[in-house]
Design an enzyme around this catalytic site. Structure first.
Site, PDB file in Angstrom:
ATOM      1  CG  ASP A 287      15.065  54.641   1.880  1.00 52.65           C
ATOM      2  OD1 ASP A 287      16.182  54.789   2.415  1.00 52.65           O
ATOM      3  OD2 ASP A 287      14.240  53.784   2.262  1.00 52.65           O
TER       4      ASP A 287
ATOM      5  CE  LYS B 212      11.700  48.514  10.810  1.00 50.16           C
ATOM      6  NZ  LYS B 212      12.912  48.459  10.062  1.00 50.16           N
TER       7      LYS B 212
END
Ligand code: GTP
Length: 362
Positions: free
Chosen positions: A116, A167
């Site tokens: 992606d 993250k």
């Protein structure tokens, strides 16, 4: 070691693509029509241009779709192999599972790509760095303004990866994992088999911990994670406009890509890198700007569509305004509606005429 002339790759395509719902309710993210072809076609074309000849696809969600579309890959000049996970194995587990289908020798480089990511970086240069630095893994890094949403990757002055912080709330650098790795093939067998593993949270930190040689290939080439509606639409438009060259673009770069069998009324405007799919119709006086219109869509007379994605078979009524909206497959937006600011309409929903409007001062 010299660059191989038969490079193998693993492409991860098994995710559910939840951030891109409702588009991914019916189509897996890597198969979404992007500048006129499935997103993966752009990625395959780039990999092919960099010397990749064989690709193992790590599939899970809606796995059958991939083979139905690409077959054995001969039409793309590639040999494609499809590996299916019955349960999602995560990014690391998916790589480990697909690795059993590789034919490369233990010391040979294997390219691993997230399915992606739209990237214009020089894969050949990444491979050259991997080989010249005798790395176990070479990671492509890119800089983003908000690194906290990604895997933050600080490096040593030598270019060696110092840490992998997925993250994190306190990013120590703007350089992030760009989702394209070159592994020494033997290193793939260090990933535990038969269970879900996150490459980002488990595999890379464990490799650094054990002293493996992880190198960074950092650059500022075009890079986009197309995992959200706004970035998906932007990626398609950038390809149409030619901001990123793709050998898979079915036409010349320009303001609009009108696929064969689409029709646009003479006084309608299609611009900003919009793609209009086969069998789709843009009615008189309508304007479609910076948007992705899948196949068999109808945009009614006088409608305004901007920064939006309209899935296959969607119908947009007369004078309707869509701005930053996503309309699911087969949905009907009645005349005179206004959908803005990330509105999402699920597949096969019918919105009556004028049901949603914003006040005129918005
Ligand atoms: P979101 O649900 O929106 O986060 O999307 P996603 O499911 O695609 O997850 P993410 O963007 O983190 O995935 C990065 C890449 O890994 C994508 O190309 C996914 O298709 C792929 N991927 C994620 N999870 C799996 C998995 O369990 N198995 C395989 N084979 N691929 C995966």
């Amino acid at each position: 070691m010299n660059p191989p002339n038969k490079l193998e790759a693993i492409v991860l395509v098994g995710g559910r693509g939840t951030r891109l719902r409702p588009l991914t309710v019916t189509v897996p993210k890597p198969m979404l029509p992007t500048a006129g072809v499935p997103f993966l076609a752009h990625l395959f074309a780039r990999a092919r241009a960099a010397g990749v000849t064989r690709i193992v696809l790590a599939t899970c969600y809606r796995s059958e779709t991939f083979e139905e579309s690409f077959g054995d890959g001969a039409g793309l000049g590639l040999e494609l192999e499809y590996v299916r996970e019955d349960e999602p194995l995560g990014t690391g587990g998916g790589i480990r599972n697909a690795a059993s289908w590789l034919r490369s020798g233990p010391d040979e480089p294997v390219l691993v790509l997230n399915g992606d990511i739209l990237s214009g970086h020089d894969l050949g240069a990444q491979l050259a760095l991997h080989l010249s630095s005798d790395a176990d893994v070479t990671l492509h890094l890119t800089e983003v303004p908000e690194p906290g949403r990604f895997g933050c990757v600080p490096t040593e002055p030598s270019g060696r990866v110092a840490a992998f912080l997925e993250k994190t709330q306190r990013p120590v650098t703007n350089r992030i994992n760009a989702g394209c790795y070159i592994f020494r093939r033997s290193v793939l067998s260090e990933i535990p088999a038969g269970r879900a593993v996150s490459a980002e949270r488990e595999t890379f930190p464990a490799l650094i911990e054990r002293g493996a040689r992880l190198m960074a290939y950092a650059d500022d080439a075009y890079w986009l994670d197309v995992g959200t509606p706004s970035t998906f639409v932007r990626g398609s438009c950038d390809l149409v406009l030619g901001c990123l060259e793709s050998p898979a673009l079915p036409g010349r770069p320009g303001e609009a890509l009108l696929l064969p069998g689409s029709s646009v009324a003479p006084d309608a405007v299609v611009c900003g890198g919009s793609a209009v799919g086969q069998g789709s119709v843009v009615g008189p006086g309508a304007r479609v700007e910076g948007s992705v219109v899948f196949d068999d869509v109808e945009v009614g007379p006088g409608a305004r569509v901007r920064g939006s994605a309209l899935a296959r078979g969607a119908r947009v009524g007369d004078e309707t305004v869509l701005d930053g909206a996503v309309v699911g497959e087969g949905s009907v937006i009645g005349p005179g509606n206004e959908l803005r600011h990330g509105a999402r309409v699920w597949p096969d929903v019918t919105l009556p005429a004028g049901a949603i409007r914003f006040s005129s001062d918005l």
